[in-house]
Design an enzyme around this catalytic site. Structure first.
Site, PDB file in Angstrom:
ATOM      1  N   PHE A 151       0.827  -1.219   0.000  1.00 29.37           N
ATOM      2  CA  PHE A 151       0.000   0.000   0.000  1.00 29.37           C
ATOM      3  C   PHE A 151       0.857   1.262   0.000  1.00 29.37           C
ATOM      4  CE2 PHE A 151      -3.793  -2.408   0.475  1.00 29.37           C
ATOM      5  CZ  PHE A 151      -3.487  -3.472   1.325  1.00 29.37           C
ATOM      6  N   CYS A 279      -0.479   3.581 -10.538  1.00 29.05           N
ATOM      7  CA  CYS A 279      -1.398   2.660  -9.854  1.00 29.05           C
ATOM      8  C   CYS A 279      -2.876   2.953 -10.075  1.00 29.05           C
ATOM      9  CB  CYS A 279      -1.063   2.639  -8.363  1.00 29.05           C
ATOM     10  SG  CYS A 279       0.532   1.891  -8.057  1.00 29.05           S
TER      11      CYS A 279
HETATM   12  C1  UDX Z   1       4.834  -2.673  -9.712  1.00 32.11           C
HETATM   13  C2  UDX Z   1       3.559  -3.033 -10.390  1.00 32.11           C
HETATM   14  O1  UDX Z   1       3.614  -2.516 -11.665  1.00 32.11           O
HETATM   15  C3  UDX Z   1       2.366  -2.436  -9.746  1.00 32.11           C
HETATM   16  O2  UDX Z   1       1.208  -3.013 -10.227  1.00 32.11           O
HETATM   17  C4  UDX Z   1       2.343  -2.745  -8.367  1.00 32.11           C
HETATM   18  O3  UDX Z   1       1.343  -2.020  -7.788  1.00 32.11           O
HETATM   19  C5  UDX Z   1       3.637  -2.434  -7.779  1.00 32.11           C
HETATM   20  O4  UDX Z   1       4.738  -3.043  -8.420  1.00 32.11           O
HETATM   21  P1  UDX Z   1       6.401  -0.645  -9.920  1.00 32.11           P
HETATM   22  O5  UDX Z   1       7.340  -1.131  -8.891  1.00 32.11           O
HETATM   23  O6  UDX Z   1       6.149   0.779  -9.973  1.00 32.11           O
HETATM   24  O7  UDX Z   1       4.964  -1.319  -9.792  1.00 32.11           O
HETATM   25  O8  UDX Z   1       6.810  -1.289 -11.318  1.00 32.11           O
HETATM   26  P2  UDX Z   1       7.997  -0.935 -12.209  1.00 32.11           P
HETATM   27  O9  UDX Z   1       8.569   0.343 -11.786  1.00 32.11           O
HETATM   28  O10 UDX Z   1       7.486  -1.137 -13.572  1.00 32.11           O
HETATM   29  O11 UDX Z   1       9.073  -2.073 -11.855  1.00 32.11           O
HETATM   30  C6  UDX Z   1       8.957  -3.372 -12.235  1.00 32.11           C
HETATM   31  C7  UDX Z   1      10.388  -3.919 -12.343  1.00 32.11           C
HETATM   32  O12 UDX Z   1      10.312  -5.309 -12.668  1.00 32.11           O
HETATM   33  C8  UDX Z   1      11.199  -3.248 -13.460  1.00 32.11           C
HETATM   34  O13 UDX Z   1      12.430  -2.808 -12.945  1.00 32.11           O
HETATM   35  C9  UDX Z   1      11.418  -4.366 -14.475  1.00 32.11           C
HETATM   36  O14 UDX Z   1      12.672  -4.296 -15.120  1.00 32.11           O
HETATM   37  C10 UDX Z   1      11.332  -5.595 -13.594  1.00 32.11           C
HETATM   38  N1  UDX Z   1      10.955  -6.830 -14.320  1.00 32.11           N
HETATM   39  C11 UDX Z   1       9.853  -6.820 -15.110  1.00 32.11           C
HETATM   40  C12 UDX Z   1      11.733  -7.971 -14.131  1.00 32.11           C
HETATM   41  O15 UDX Z   1      12.722  -7.955 -13.422  1.00 32.11           O
HETATM   42  N2  UDX Z   1      11.366  -9.112 -14.791  1.00 32.11           N
HETATM   43  C13 UDX Z   1      10.277  -9.149 -15.592  1.00 32.11           C
HETATM   44  O16 UDX Z   1       9.972 -10.206 -16.152  1.00 32.11           O
HETATM   45  C14 UDX Z   1       9.491  -7.967 -15.757  1.00 32.11           C
HETATM   46  C1  UDX Z   2      -1.349   5.063  -4.575  1.00 28.20           C
HETATM   47  C2  UDX Z   2      -1.960   4.599  -3.252  1.00 28.20           C
HETATM   48  O1  UDX Z   2      -2.129   5.709  -2.395  1.00 28.20           O
HETATM   49  C3  UDX Z   2      -1.046   3.573  -2.601  1.00 28.20           C
HETATM   50  O2  UDX Z   2      -1.637   3.054  -1.418  1.00 28.20           O
HETATM   51  C4  UDX Z   2      -0.823   2.415  -3.569  1.00 28.20           C
HETATM   52  O3  UDX Z   2       0.034   1.461  -3.028  1.00 28.20           O
HETATM   53  C5  UDX Z   2      -0.275   2.916  -4.872  1.00 28.20           C
HETATM   54  O4  UDX Z   2      -1.106   3.916  -5.418  1.00 28.20           O
HETATM   55  P1  UDX Z   2       0.518   6.739  -5.335  1.00 28.20           P
HETATM   56  O5  UDX Z   2       0.021   6.459  -6.695  1.00 28.20           O
HETATM   57  O6  UDX Z   2       1.961   6.723  -5.067  1.00 28.20           O
HETATM   58  O7  UDX Z   2      -0.175   5.708  -4.290  1.00 28.20           O
HETATM   59  O8  UDX Z   2       0.008   8.202  -4.961  1.00 28.20           O
HETATM   60  P2  UDX Z   2      -1.176   8.883  -4.138  1.00 28.20           P
HETATM   61  O9  UDX Z   2      -0.595   9.701  -3.055  1.00 28.20           O
HETATM   62  O10 UDX Z   2      -2.197   7.909  -3.812  1.00 28.20           O
HETATM   63  O11 UDX Z   2      -1.747   9.880  -5.267  1.00 28.20           O
HETATM   64  C6  UDX Z   2      -2.295   9.335  -6.417  1.00 28.20           C
HETATM   65  C7  UDX Z   2      -2.813  10.481  -7.308  1.00 28.20           C
HETATM   66  O12 UDX Z   2      -3.978  11.060  -6.714  1.00 28.20           O
HETATM   67  C8  UDX Z   2      -1.815  11.613  -7.522  1.00 28.20           C
HETATM   68  O13 UDX Z   2      -1.909  12.056  -8.854  1.00 28.20           O
HETATM   69  C9  UDX Z   2      -2.316  12.702  -6.563  1.00 28.20           C
HETATM   70  O14 UDX Z   2      -2.009  14.001  -7.035  1.00 28.20           O
HETATM   71  C10 UDX Z   2      -3.828  12.471  -6.621  1.00 28.20           C
HETATM   72  N1  UDX Z   2      -4.550  12.894  -5.398  1.00 28.20           N
HETATM   73  C11 UDX Z   2      -4.259  12.274  -4.212  1.00 28.20           C
HETATM   74  C12 UDX Z   2      -5.552  13.866  -5.510  1.00 28.20           C
HETATM   75  O15 UDX Z   2      -5.817  14.411  -6.581  1.00 28.20           O
HETATM   76  N2  UDX Z   2      -6.253  14.209  -4.375  1.00 28.20           N
HETATM   77  C13 UDX Z   2      -6.003  13.614  -3.162  1.00 28.20           C
HETATM   78  O16 UDX Z   2      -6.677  13.967  -2.184  1.00 28.20           O
HETATM   79  C14 UDX Z   2      -4.969  12.624  -3.072  1.00 28.20           C
END
Ligand code: UDX
Ligand code: UDX
Length: 480
Positions: A151, A279
């Site tokens: 989260f 996300c």
């Molecule tokens: C990831 C998921 O996309 C998201 O749905 C979840 O909520 C959180 O984890 P994030 O960590 O932001 O989000 O993803 P990303 O920044 O795209 O990193 C994924 C990593 O996995 C990349 O560094 C990529 O190179 C790696 N990867 C991908 C592997 O090592 N092996 C693979 O087969 C595919």
């Molecule tokens: C979100 C969830 O909060 C987190 O729990 C999950 O694991 C991944 O996705 P993140 O995407 O990093 O995290 O950012 P968050 O702080 O949730 O903001 C998401 C988007 O909503 C941003 O574009 C932010 O500007 C917008 N936002 C957030 C609003 O417009 N209004 C708000 O009150 C809060």
């Protein structure tokens, strides 16, 4: 405990660093050789508070980086899958990376393993992972698949991981549930927070998390439903903001009024140009898609995404209403990241708006404290990159605030007025009050509040004003 984390993205790298901070021996694996080389040579890859400290503290000791899933699996009891689950066809989650990792794990198991879903995945993915493992040679008794959703929010990822509200473990086996309880024991019993070297706990974070054990299906749903609910809360308040603009109410007053109800709570009620990031947009679509697969038409989620999209269009109409024609207009944009505190520009509302303004022929000069390099990979030289907010504002016809960076809420307004060609500010994050803008001699347009004009640029409270405010976005009406 010996743990491996597959994927060194925002979730994987933070999880790996924090798990080694809890005392576990962690190997973080990524298929991207360059990323692993950077991490092994002392780099951080992403902009997150405390991450650099944790990486320097544990690198080459409790924490190592590798490109080999096989080696990592062989030396680990627990394997976290944190690879990308991007948006696939029809809005569903693309699980091909998760599958390929499950296959690679199956071909490397050398005894009992606990496979943990850390990436956000649709309900029943744990069954698909189990199936892929058995199909690729794993003995069904020799592993368990657990859902342990993350989260964390970008910008506060490390403290969100170490001081979460709750830890959710979805395990269909007692044995696996016990292993995960051990993984998180230093957080559950509060012993981590007691350590002198512990990352400081933010005041608003709990000292010890709730530990919630569920079935794997429930845990997978908890993640999708949590993100969808938060996104819905944002779209709800943005819809109310639009009504405020029509009836002359003030969204900030309304937010205070509804947010102080303990059943609603003030969190995630900030009106603005909508949500972005890696996300919410994709998880809302993925949840909509998996619900459909299981026979439930979750139409509410369509509205959540639709309102979010409309919020950007409404803001562009406001820019048009303030500047009339946009062709060759010079616009200063403050913010490129999808939110404050991160360098991440994935699905950034700021970049969506800038792209639309460029299509309308605007010249954009932008500034962001952290996301310029990542934004350059998307916008290239279509915009000018300024070194600070003031050089961005210099000679601009209007200033746009697009990302809620705290430093943008404390700008020297009289200096801005000097630098701007026209005293026009459009605030997509309501970082200021109309009063302070008027006192600085700036015309101010924000979200969910009436325009505050020091020199009446648009006729007030007349039918024309409604038209000018972009009810239909065309300006022709003003001419005749
Ligand atoms: C990831 C998921 O996309 C998201 O749905 C979840 O909520 C959180 O984890 P994030 O960590 O932001 O989000 O993803 P990303 O920044 O795209 O990193 C994924 C990593 O996995 C990349 O560094 C990529 O190179 C790696 N990867 C991908 C592997 O090592 N092996 C693979 O087969 C595919
Ligand atoms: C979100 C969830 O909060 C987190 O729990 C999950 O694991 C991944 O996705 P993140 O995407 O990093 O995290 O950012 P968050 O702080 O949730 O903001 C998401 C988007 O909503 C941003 O574009 C932010 O500007 C917008 N936002 C957030 C609003 O417009 N209004 C708000 O009150 C809060």
């Amino acid at each position: 405990m010996r743990i491996s984390v597959i994927g060194s993205g925002y979730v994987g790298l933070v999880a790996a660093a924090c798990l080694s901070e809890l005392g576990h021996t962690v190997v973080c694996v990524d298929s991207d050789l360059e990323k692993i080389a950077t991490l092994n040579s002392g780099g951080t890859l992403i902009h997150e508070d405390y991450l650099q400290e944790l990486l320097s503290r544990h690198r080459h000791h409790k924490l190592t980086f590798s490109t080999s899933i096989e080696d990592a699996v062989r030396e680990s009891l627990v394997i976290f899958i944190a690879v990308g689950t991007p948006c696939g066809l029809n809005g569903g989650a693309d699980l091909s990376y998760v599958e390929s990792v499950a296959r690679a794990i199956a071909q490397s198991t050398n005894g009992y393993k606990v496979i943990v879903e850390k990436s956000t995945v649709p309900v029943y993915t744990n069954e698909w992972v189990r199936r892929a493992m058995v199909l690729n040679g794993s003995c069904a008794e020799e592993f368990d698949v657990v859902s342990n959703p993350e989260f964390l929010r970008e910008g506060t990822a490390v403290t969100d991981f170490l001081y979460p509200d709750r830890i959710v473990v979805g395990a269909n086996s007692e044995r696996a549930a016990r292993v995960l309880h051990q993984v998180y024991a230093p957080l559950i019993d509060g012993s981590y927070a007691q350590q002198a070297s512990a990352v400081p706990r933010p005041e608003c974070n709990r000292s010890t998390p709730l530990y919630i054990e569920t079935s794997a299906q429930s845990a997978e749903l908890i993640k999708h439903a949590s993100n969808a609910f938060l996104a819905m809360k944002i779209s709800f308040i943005n819809a109310v903001a639009d009504i405020c603009e029509s009836v002359g109410a003030d969204i900030e007053e309304v937010i205070q009024g509804i947010g102080s109800d303990g059943r609603i709570g003030p969190g995630f009620l900030r009106a603005g140009i909508g949500f972005g990031g890696s996300c919410f947009p994709k998880d809302v679509s993925a949840f909509r898609s998996v619900a459909h697969e299981f026979g439930y038409e979750f139409r509410l989620l369509d509205e959540v995404n639709k309102i979010n999209e409309e919020q950007r269009q409404r803001f562009i109409k406001k820019v048009r209403a303030a500047l009339w024609t946009l062709k060759n207009k010079r616009v200063a944009a403050l913010g490129l990241a999808f939110k404050d505190g991160t360098d991440d520009v994935r699905e950034s509302p700021a970049i969506h708006i800038i792209t639309s303004l460029l299509e309308e022929g605007c010249q954009v000069t932008a500034f962001d404290p952290a996301a310029m390099e990542r934004a350059r990979t998307i916008l290239g030289d279509k915009i000018t990159y300024a070194e600070d907010p003031y050089s961005a504002a210099k000679g601009a016809d209007a200033l746009l605030i697009l990302t809620e960076w705290k430093e943008f809420a404390n700008l020297d307004l009289s200096r801005l007025k000097e630098l701007l060609s026209y005293p026009i500010v459009l605030d997509g994050r309501n970082l200021y009050s109309p009063e302070e803008m008027a006192n600085a001699g700036l015309n101010y347009y924000s979200v969910g509040r009436a325009p505050r004009e020091i020199s009446r640029l648009t006729p007030a409270k007349s039918k024309l004003a409604k038209h000018a405010a972009g009810k239909n976005g065309s300006h022709k009406s003003l001419d005749h």
